[in-house]
Design a protein around this motif. Structure first.
Motif, PDB file in Angstrom:
ATOM      1  N   UNK A  44      -2.417   5.889  -3.307  1.00  0.00           N
ATOM      2  CA  UNK A  44      -1.911   5.739  -4.886  1.00  0.00           C
ATOM      3  C   UNK A  44      -2.189   4.369  -5.245  1.00  0.00           C
ATOM      4  N   UNK A  45      -1.730   3.212  -4.362  1.00  0.00           N
ATOM      5  CA  UNK A  45      -2.309   1.866  -4.823  1.00  0.00           C
ATOM      6  C   UNK A  45      -2.283   0.981  -3.464  1.00  0.00           C
ATOM      7  N   UNK A  46      -2.984  -0.106  -3.673  1.00  0.00           N
ATOM      8  CA  UNK A  46      -3.468  -0.689  -2.165  1.00  0.00           C
ATOM      9  C   UNK A  46      -3.038  -2.177  -2.462  1.00  0.00           C
ATOM     10  N   UNK A  47      -3.307  -3.062  -1.407  1.00  0.00           N
ATOM     11  CA  UNK A  47      -2.495  -4.431  -1.398  1.00  0.00           C
ATOM     12  C   UNK A  47      -3.163  -5.306  -2.529  1.00  0.00           C
ATOM     13  N   UNK A  92       1.782   4.720 -12.139  1.00  0.00           N
ATOM     14  CA  UNK A  92       1.094   5.656 -11.250  1.00  0.00           C
ATOM     15  C   UNK A  92       1.998   6.693 -10.785  1.00  0.00           C
ATOM     16  N   UNK A  93       1.769   8.039 -10.871  1.00  0.00           N
ATOM     17  CA  UNK A  93       2.346   9.076 -10.558  1.00  0.00           C
ATOM     18  C   UNK A  93       1.682   9.784  -9.372  1.00  0.00           C
ATOM     19  N   UNK A 136       0.811  -1.319   0.127  1.00  0.00           N
ATOM     20  CA  UNK A 136       0.201  -0.069   0.024  1.00  0.00           C
ATOM     21  C   UNK A 136       0.945   1.192   0.099  1.00  0.00           C
ATOM     22  N   UNK A 137       0.629   2.111  -1.032  1.00  0.00           N
ATOM     23  CA  UNK A 137       1.405   3.155  -1.115  1.00  0.00           C
ATOM     24  C   UNK A 137       0.562   4.569  -0.937  1.00  0.00           C
ATOM     25  N   UNK A 138       0.903   5.218  -0.050  1.00  0.00           N
ATOM     26  CA  UNK A 138      -0.048   6.480   0.421  1.00  0.00           C
ATOM     27  C   UNK A 138       0.750   7.673   0.258  1.00  0.00           C
ATOM     28  N   UNK A 139       0.304   8.718  -0.346  1.00  0.00           N
ATOM     29  CA  UNK A 139       0.980  10.021  -0.786  1.00  0.00           C
ATOM     30  C   UNK A 139      -0.008  11.063   0.061  1.00  0.00           C
ATOM     31  N   UNK A 161       4.028   7.115   2.547  1.00  0.00           N
ATOM     32  CA  UNK A 161       4.053   5.984   3.589  1.00  0.00           C
ATOM     33  C   UNK A 161       3.893   4.414   2.501  1.00  0.00           C
ATOM     34  N   UNK A 162       4.802   3.790   2.824  1.00  0.00           N
ATOM     35  CA  UNK A 162       4.597   2.274   2.228  1.00  0.00           C
ATOM     36  C   UNK A 162       4.434   1.422   3.319  1.00  0.00           C
TER      37      UNK A 162
END
Length: 287
Positions: free
Chosen positions: A205-208, A241-242, A197-200, A249-250
């Motif tokens: 931005x993308x989940x599991x 994905x940009x 999971x990448x949060x900006x 947070x990853x």
């Protein structure tokens, strides 16, 4: 990456020569010392290890620190100054010597010893952003999370033996009693996609549910980081994905990440925050 060029603040130099640089390229070290001593008053320090390196940097006084070494030595100096909370007020210089110099080059420092030493004497301080994580680690250049493998860099059997010494003894005894069979060629585990999971700035931005091939984070412009996530493609290549933001947070399964000249982890979650104009590096002056 923000930058403001100013003149160096001190003509008194503390030249810290990393031991790896002395071992790998003594000639470049000698050249750097000759150029620096011809243009400024300096004190030379020859630390034998990380502790003496840190002690020399901590006791620099009003002298401007100059690191003669590779990318790891540069990262070590920035990390130490950051932990001492003295990074913002210290103009750091580096003369790249050694094998790994790509980080210094990307930051605008010449990798030729003569040119780099002259930049220390006649260059300007460039202010740059810094990524700081929640364990107080720093990233000067790029942060990358590569694809995962089942057991990165080590065979599972070797790990089991390392954790249970008696197992190695038993296996050795069995080998002496049982005829040896033809060995099969060892194959390294193939890298596989990560589920992260990448949060900006708090936005996902993308989940599991979406496997990804790689994640990269680099200091961008005006105090923000540029984030790129490459999803796993099925058929046609998937578009990256940009996003941009100050906090990244990853999280997810245990993952490793590469920062500058090192690999860290595994961790389950990590947060990086952009510190704008957090540190200064002397680079050649723009004519």
């Amino acid at each position: 990456m923000a930058e403001v060029a100013t003149a160096p603040t001190s003509d008194q130099l503390l030249v810290i020569i990393d031991p790896v640089a002395r071992r790998t390229d003594g000639e470049s070290v000698r050249i750097a010392k000759d150029v620096l001593s011809a243009g400024a008053a300096m004190k030379v320090c020859l630390p034998d290890g990380p502790e003496e390196f840190a002690r020399a940097l901590r006791r620099r006084g009003s002298r401007r620190p100059v690191v003669v070494g590779d990318d790891r030595a540069l990262v070590r100096a920035v990390s130490l100054l950051h932990r001492q909370r003295e990074l913002a007020a210290c103009a750091l210089s580096v003369v790249p010597v050694g094998g790994a110099l790509s980080l210094a080059r990307s930051l605008g420092v010449p990798t030729d010893a003569v040119a780099a030493a002259r930049a220390v004497l006649d260059g300007a301080e460039r202010r740059m952003d810094l990524l700081v994580d929640d364990s107080d680690g720093v990233v000067l250049g790029a942060l990358r999370i590569p694809p995962v493998s089942a057991v990165p860099g080590q065979d599972p059997g070797e790990m089991a033996e390392a954790g249970r010494p008696w197992l190695r003894t038993c296996q050795s005894l069995v080998r002496t009693l049982v005829p040896a069979r033809p060995s099969r060629p060892a194959t390294a585990p193939e890298p596989g996609p990560s589920r992260l999971r990448v949060e900006v700035d708090g936005q996902t931005l993308v989940d599991l549910r979406q496997p990804v091939e790689a994640v990269s984070v680099t200091p961008g412009e005006k105090g923000v980081a540029s984030v790129e996530v490459r999803p796993v493609s099925v058929g046609a290549e998937a578009s990256p994905l940009l996003a941009e933001g100050r906090t990244v947070t990853v999280s997810g399964a245990h993952f490793r990440y590469r920062t500058d000249a090192a690999v860290s982890g595994p961790v389950r979650t990590r947060t990086w925050v952009v510190r704008e104009d957090a540190w200064g590096l002397t680079v050649p002056a723009v004519s």
